[in-house]
Motif scaffolding. Sequence first.
Motif, PDB file in Angstrom:
ATOM      1  N   GLN A   5       0.661  -1.161  -0.387  1.00  0.00           N
ATOM      2  CA  GLN A   5      -0.127   0.231   0.167  1.00  0.00           C
ATOM      3  C   GLN A   5       0.977   1.464  -0.048  1.00  0.00           C
ATOM      4  OE1 GLN A   5      -3.624   0.494   2.395  1.00  0.00           O
ATOM      5  NE2 GLN A   5      -2.278  -1.398   3.667  1.00  0.00           N
ATOM      6  N   HIS A  93      -1.693  -0.946  -3.380  1.00  0.00           N
ATOM      7  CA  HIS A  93      -3.062  -0.764  -3.999  1.00  0.00           C
ATOM      8  C   HIS A  93      -2.674   0.684  -3.659  1.00  0.00           C
ATOM      9  CE1 HIS A  93      -6.739  -0.560  -1.616  1.00  0.00           C
ATOM     10  NE2 HIS A  93      -6.729   0.675  -2.229  1.00  0.00           N
ATOM     11  N   VAL A 119      -4.529  -1.037  -7.397  1.00  0.00           N
ATOM     12  CA  VAL A 119      -5.570  -1.301  -7.008  1.00  0.00           C
ATOM     13  C   VAL A 119      -6.211   0.682  -7.130  1.00  0.00           C
ATOM     14  CG1 VAL A 119      -7.731  -1.288  -4.786  1.00  0.00           C
ATOM     15  CG2 VAL A 119      -6.594  -3.468  -6.359  1.00  0.00           C
ATOM     16  N   TYR A 389     -11.803  -6.965   0.173  1.00  0.00           N
ATOM     17  CA  TYR A 389     -10.528  -5.788  -0.642  1.00  0.00           C
ATOM     18  C   TYR A 389      -9.928  -7.404  -1.212  1.00  0.00           C
ATOM     19  CZ  TYR A 389     -11.111  -0.452  -1.086  1.00  0.00           C
ATOM     20  OH  TYR A 389     -11.682   0.380  -0.723  1.00  0.00           O
ATOM     21  N   TYR A 393      -8.694  -8.148  -4.978  1.00  0.00           N
ATOM     22  CA  TYR A 393      -7.224  -8.127  -5.469  1.00  0.00           C
ATOM     23  C   TYR A 393      -7.076  -9.590  -5.937  1.00  0.00           C
ATOM     24  CZ  TYR A 393      -5.842  -5.097  -1.473  1.00  0.00           C
ATOM     25  OH  TYR A 393      -5.581  -4.042  -0.815  1.00  0.00           O
TER      26      TYR A 393
END
Length: 400
Positions: A5, A93, A119, A389, A393
């Motif tokens: 992330q 992400h 994402v 989520y 994924y």
Amino acid sequence: MKILQINACYNRGSTGRMVKEMHQFFLSNGHDSYIFVPSYYGNDERIFNIGCKFDYLWHSLMSKITGLQGYFSIVSTLLLLRKISKIKPDIVHLHNLHNNYINLPFLFRYLKKNNVATVITMHDFWFMTGHCCYFTSDNCMKWQKDCGKCPAINTYNNSWFFDNSSWLRKKKEVYFTDLKRLAVIGNSEWTTQEAAKSFLKKAFILDNVYNWINTDIFYPRNKKECREKYNFKLSEFIILGVSQCWSILKGLDVIESLAKRNPSYHFVLIGEIHDQRLFPDNMTVVGLVRHADILSEYYSLSDVYINPSVQETFGLVTAEAISCGLPVIANNVTAIPELVLEGCGYVVENNNIKQIEQKLSIMKHEKRNREQMHKLAGSVFGKKNIGKYVSLYTRLLVND
């Protein structure tokens, strides 16, 4: 699964708390999780810093001079990409990137070249506009086809000299449409519907996942004990408002007007207020509350939560209030009406003062099942949403 992330902060604000909770969820469910943020001072070896204070200040200055947010921080972004290459994540992400810490061309060139499953969560609308984070207050819909002559050029990451919003939007369209494995996730149905009107509609996945709250913290506390703790009278009718930073767009003027017109009600505001005006005697400004348990106690001691904001992609504090058994009054704009669950409050038209006063008069005499509201909030806004989520994924990785 290796999940990486990138965000503007960690464990601060709504996005920072989300990133932390996702990180903890992934690790506890057997995934490898990594985070890249500026200004991290903890000891988690899976969380890495991007850049330094000087880099942030330089990026901020150059962004204001040139009008190009996300086009500096070259060295720090190259160092970031080197670390990403070593980790070799399955998923990258992206959360908030518009905080003077990352170079968009370098980042997206890497994601495209390596066909990385990517994402993005739409915490606001910056990913699809040429400058602004929110377009509703200016009623500007140019982003659907192009930007230019931006009405918000002097707000948030303001540009001192140049309006490059048209060029920046075109570049973002190229960056995102070049990604073959892209998921665009709105944090409300409304946000996702708006994204579908932009170039982001071309993403492989376009879906929505509600933000979540920690229902183990945000639950109904004893009202009498909370009022005694914070020196509020049990006989008072207390209307609560919460915002990170209060402004006209967040409804500060609306609440002040209500306080002046209704001196028998006690209005309590949590959050920063940079305006030094004198407020009515029946308005209490608490300031910023950083601890969730204290915030939960304020929800629990109140009688009504009011959300007069005109620009929300979700509205986390509204969900938190409902989870604490506090009924809400909210605007019928943007994503806010979605959060007012059945039996949990009322929606009014565009901060109509008379409508708000009518609802307050009704709610003063209503009795609601606070535990039932807490349970309902958990079913819609619970941490199970993080698991959605993981499912997204998996869908994205199948498209290899």
